[in-house]
Design a protein around this motif. Structure first.
Motif, PDB file in Angstrom:
ATOM      1  N   LYS A   1       0.833  -1.207   0.000  1.00 56.81           N
ATOM      2  CA  LYS A   1       0.000   0.000   0.000  1.00 56.81           C
ATOM      3  C   LYS A   1       0.870   1.260   0.000  1.00 56.81           C
ATOM      4  O   LYS A   1       0.592   2.211  -0.724  1.00 56.81           O
ATOM      5  CB  LYS A   1      -0.923   0.000   1.211  1.00 56.81           C
ATOM      6  CG  LYS A   1      -1.853   1.177   1.266  1.00 56.81           C
ATOM      7  CD  LYS A   1      -2.743   1.101   2.475  1.00 56.81           C
ATOM      8  CE  LYS A   1      -3.572   2.334   2.608  1.00 56.81           C
ATOM      9  NZ  LYS A   1      -4.864   2.252   2.008  1.00 56.81           N
ATOM     10  N   MET A   2       1.903   1.263   0.791  1.00 55.74           N
ATOM     11  CA  MET A   2       2.789   2.427   0.854  1.00 55.74           C
ATOM     12  C   MET A   2       3.575   2.614  -0.445  1.00 55.74           C
ATOM     13  O   MET A   2       3.862   3.731  -0.849  1.00 55.74           O
ATOM     14  CB  MET A   2       3.766   2.302   2.031  1.00 55.74           C
ATOM     15  CG  MET A   2       3.114   2.414   3.386  1.00 55.74           C
ATOM     16  SD  MET A   2       2.295   4.001   3.642  1.00 55.74           S
ATOM     17  CE  MET A   2       0.585   3.567   3.528  1.00 55.74           C
ATOM     18  N   ALA A   3       3.901   1.527  -1.126  1.00 62.07           N
ATOM     19  CA  ALA A   3       4.647   1.625  -2.383  1.00 62.07           C
ATOM     20  C   ALA A   3       3.749   2.077  -3.527  1.00 62.07           C
ATOM     21  O   ALA A   3       4.219   2.619  -4.524  1.00 62.07           O
ATOM     22  CB  ALA A   3       5.274   0.274  -2.722  1.00 62.07           C
ATOM     23  N   ASN A   4       2.444   1.874  -3.387  1.00 64.59           N
ATOM     24  CA  ASN A   4       1.507   2.205  -4.458  1.00 64.59           C
ATOM     25  C   ASN A   4       0.518   3.257  -3.963  1.00 64.59           C
ATOM     26  O   ASN A   4      -0.686   3.043  -3.944  1.00 64.59           O
ATOM     27  CB  ASN A   4       0.769   0.939  -4.916  1.00 64.59           C
ATOM     28  CG  ASN A   4      -0.082   1.205  -6.133  1.00 64.59           C
ATOM     29  OD1 ASN A   4       0.137   2.153  -6.856  1.00 64.59           O
ATOM     30  ND2 ASN A   4      -1.074   0.367  -6.339  1.00 64.59           N
ATOM     31  N   ASN A   5       1.023   4.396  -3.545  1.00 68.24           N
ATOM     32  CA  ASN A   5       0.147   5.418  -2.984  1.00 68.24           C
ATOM     33  C   ASN A   5       0.001   6.628  -3.895  1.00 68.24           C
ATOM     34  O   ASN A   5      -0.281   7.724  -3.453  1.00 68.24           O
ATOM     35  CB  ASN A   5       0.636   5.843  -1.597  1.00 68.24           C
ATOM     36  CG  ASN A   5       2.010   6.468  -1.662  1.00 68.24           C
ATOM     37  OD1 ASN A   5       2.615   6.574  -2.727  1.00 68.24           O
ATOM     38  ND2 ASN A   5       2.507   6.876  -0.509  1.00 68.24           N
ATOM     39  N   THR A   6       0.230   6.444  -5.177  1.00 70.81           N
ATOM     40  CA  THR A   6       0.078   7.551  -6.106  1.00 70.81           C
ATOM     41  C   THR A   6      -1.234   7.413  -6.860  1.00 70.81           C
ATOM     42  O   THR A   6      -1.812   6.336  -6.948  1.00 70.81           O
ATOM     43  CB  THR A   6       1.235   7.579  -7.125  1.00 70.81           C
ATOM     44  OG1 THR A   6       1.235   6.355  -7.835  1.00 70.81           O
ATOM     45  CG2 THR A   6       2.568   7.773  -6.428  1.00 70.81           C
ATOM     46  N   THR A   7      -1.674   8.508  -7.403  1.00 63.43           N
ATOM     47  CA  THR A   7      -2.903   8.508  -8.190  1.00 63.43           C
ATOM     48  C   THR A   7      -2.735   9.478  -9.343  1.00 63.43           C
ATOM     49  O   THR A   7      -1.844  10.322  -9.332  1.00 63.43           O
ATOM     50  CB  THR A   7      -4.119   8.895  -7.334  1.00 63.43           C
ATOM     51  OG1 THR A   7      -5.295   8.776  -8.108  1.00 63.43           O
ATOM     52  CG2 THR A   7      -4.000  10.324  -6.816  1.00 63.43           C
ATOM     53  N   SER A   8      -3.573   9.333 -10.323  1.00 65.48           N
ATOM     54  CA  SER A   8      -3.534  10.285 -11.431  1.00 65.48           C
ATOM     55  C   SER A   8      -4.814  11.103 -11.400  1.00 65.48           C
ATOM     56  O   SER A   8      -5.909  10.573 -11.563  1.00 65.48           O
ATOM     57  CB  SER A   8      -3.396   9.552 -12.769  1.00 65.48           C
ATOM     58  OG  SER A   8      -4.454   8.653 -12.926  1.00 65.48           O
ATOM     59  N   ILE A   9      -4.659  12.385 -11.150  1.00 70.13           N
ATOM     60  CA  ILE A   9      -5.800  13.298 -11.078  1.00 70.13           C
ATOM     61  C   ILE A   9      -5.753  14.214 -12.287  1.00 70.13           C
ATOM     62  O   ILE A   9      -4.731  14.826 -12.573  1.00 70.13           O
ATOM     63  CB  ILE A   9      -5.766  14.134  -9.786  1.00 70.13           C
ATOM     64  CG1 ILE A   9      -5.840  13.217  -8.570  1.00 70.13           C
ATOM     65  CG2 ILE A   9      -6.882  15.154  -9.766  1.00 70.13           C
ATOM     66  CD1 ILE A   9      -5.672  13.935  -7.255  1.00 70.13           C
ATOM     67  N   SER A  10      -6.871  14.294 -12.972  1.00 71.50           N
ATOM     68  CA  SER A  10      -6.961  15.199 -14.107  1.00 71.50           C
ATOM     69  C   SER A  10      -7.325  16.579 -13.588  1.00 71.50           C
ATOM     70  O   SER A  10      -8.365  16.758 -12.952  1.00 71.50           O
ATOM     71  CB  SER A  10      -8.035  14.706 -15.089  1.00 71.50           C
ATOM     72  OG  SER A  10      -8.250  15.692 -16.075  1.00 71.50           O
ATOM     73  N   PHE A  11      -6.488  17.541 -13.866  1.00 78.07           N
ATOM     74  CA  PHE A  11      -6.752  18.904 -13.421  1.00 78.07           C
ATOM     75  C   PHE A  11      -7.519  19.698 -14.472  1.00 78.07           C
ATOM     76  O   PHE A  11      -7.664  20.905 -14.359  1.00 78.07           O
ATOM     77  CB  PHE A  11      -5.430  19.606 -13.073  1.00 78.07           C
ATOM     78  CG  PHE A  11      -4.799  19.046 -11.836  1.00 78.07           C
ATOM     79  CD1 PHE A  11      -5.223  19.443 -10.585  1.00 78.07           C
ATOM     80  CD2 PHE A  11      -3.795  18.103 -11.928  1.00 78.07           C
ATOM     81  CE1 PHE A  11      -4.649  18.925  -9.434  1.00 78.07           C
ATOM     82  CE2 PHE A  11      -3.216  17.571 -10.795  1.00 78.07           C
ATOM     83  CZ  PHE A  11      -3.647  17.979  -9.540  1.00 78.07           C
ATOM     84  N   ASP A  12      -8.017  19.013 -15.518  1.00 78.24           N
ATOM     85  CA  ASP A  12      -8.769  19.700 -16.568  1.00 78.24           C
ATOM     86  C   ASP A  12     -10.091  20.258 -16.053  1.00 78.24           C
ATOM     87  O   ASP A  12     -10.650  21.172 -16.637  1.00 78.24           O
ATOM     88  CB  ASP A  12      -9.052  18.746 -17.732  1.00 78.24           C
ATOM     89  CG  ASP A  12      -7.783  18.328 -18.449  1.00 78.24           C
ATOM     90  OD1 ASP A  12      -6.778  19.063 -18.337  1.00 78.24           O
ATOM     91  OD2 ASP A  12      -7.787  17.281 -19.105  1.00 78.24           O
ATOM     92  N   GLY A  13     -10.607  19.697 -14.982  1.00 79.03           N
ATOM     93  CA  GLY A  13     -11.904  20.129 -14.477  1.00 79.03           C
ATOM     94  C   GLY A  13     -11.851  21.299 -13.538  1.00 79.03           C
ATOM     95  O   GLY A  13     -12.880  21.820 -13.131  1.00 79.03           O
ATOM     96  N   PHE A  14     -10.665  21.756 -13.178  1.00 77.20           N
ATOM     97  CA  PHE A  14     -10.558  22.871 -12.261  1.00 77.20           C
ATOM     98  C   PHE A  14     -10.587  24.186 -13.034  1.00 77.20           C
ATOM     99  O   PHE A  14     -10.213  24.259 -14.187  1.00 77.20           O
ATOM    100  CB  PHE A  14      -9.269  22.773 -11.441  1.00 77.20           C
ATOM    101  CG  PHE A  14      -9.220  21.547 -10.575  1.00 77.20           C
ATOM    102  CD1 PHE A  14     -10.327  21.155  -9.844  1.00 77.20           C
ATOM    103  CD2 PHE A  14      -8.074  20.791 -10.495  1.00 77.20           C
ATOM    104  CE1 PHE A  14     -10.287  20.037  -9.041  1.00 77.20           C
ATOM    105  CE2 PHE A  14      -8.008  19.673  -9.694  1.00 77.20           C
ATOM    106  CZ  PHE A  14      -9.126  19.297  -8.971  1.00 77.20           C
TER     107      PHE A  14
END
Length: 86
Positions: free
Chosen positions: A42-55
């Motif tokens: 869990k600690m090794a895979n704690n990244t995510t991809s967030i699209s900032f196009d909606g902001f």
């Protein structure tokens, strides 16, 4: 009765299967080791991809494929769904 026999068979089968699984418990690592490995993953895979196009001023349009395919359904000619059965 027949229904009772079916239920009893399920109980016997499930008990045998449960005993089989329990008999293999010694093949597993300790629960502490399992928990530690899960934590490390869990600690090794704690990244995510967030699209900032909606902001900001950009508008996100949430449309499913089904919504898109039915977009013009109200303008189509209505048909009898049971016409093929007559």
């Amino acid at each position: 009765t027949i229904a009772r026999n079916k239920n009893l068979r399920w109980v016997v089968d499930s008990r045998e299967q449960l005993e089989y699984v329990a008999s293999r418990r010694s093949e597993l690592e300790s629960r502490g080791t399992i928990a530690r490995r899960m934590y490390d993953r869990k600690m090794a895979n704690n990244t995510t991809s967030i699209s900032f196009d909606g902001f900001g001023d950009n508008k996100i349009e949430y449309v499913s494929d089904m919504m898109r395919s039915y977009a013009g359904a109200d303008t189509m000619e209505r048909r009898d769904p049971f016409a093929d059965l007559r």
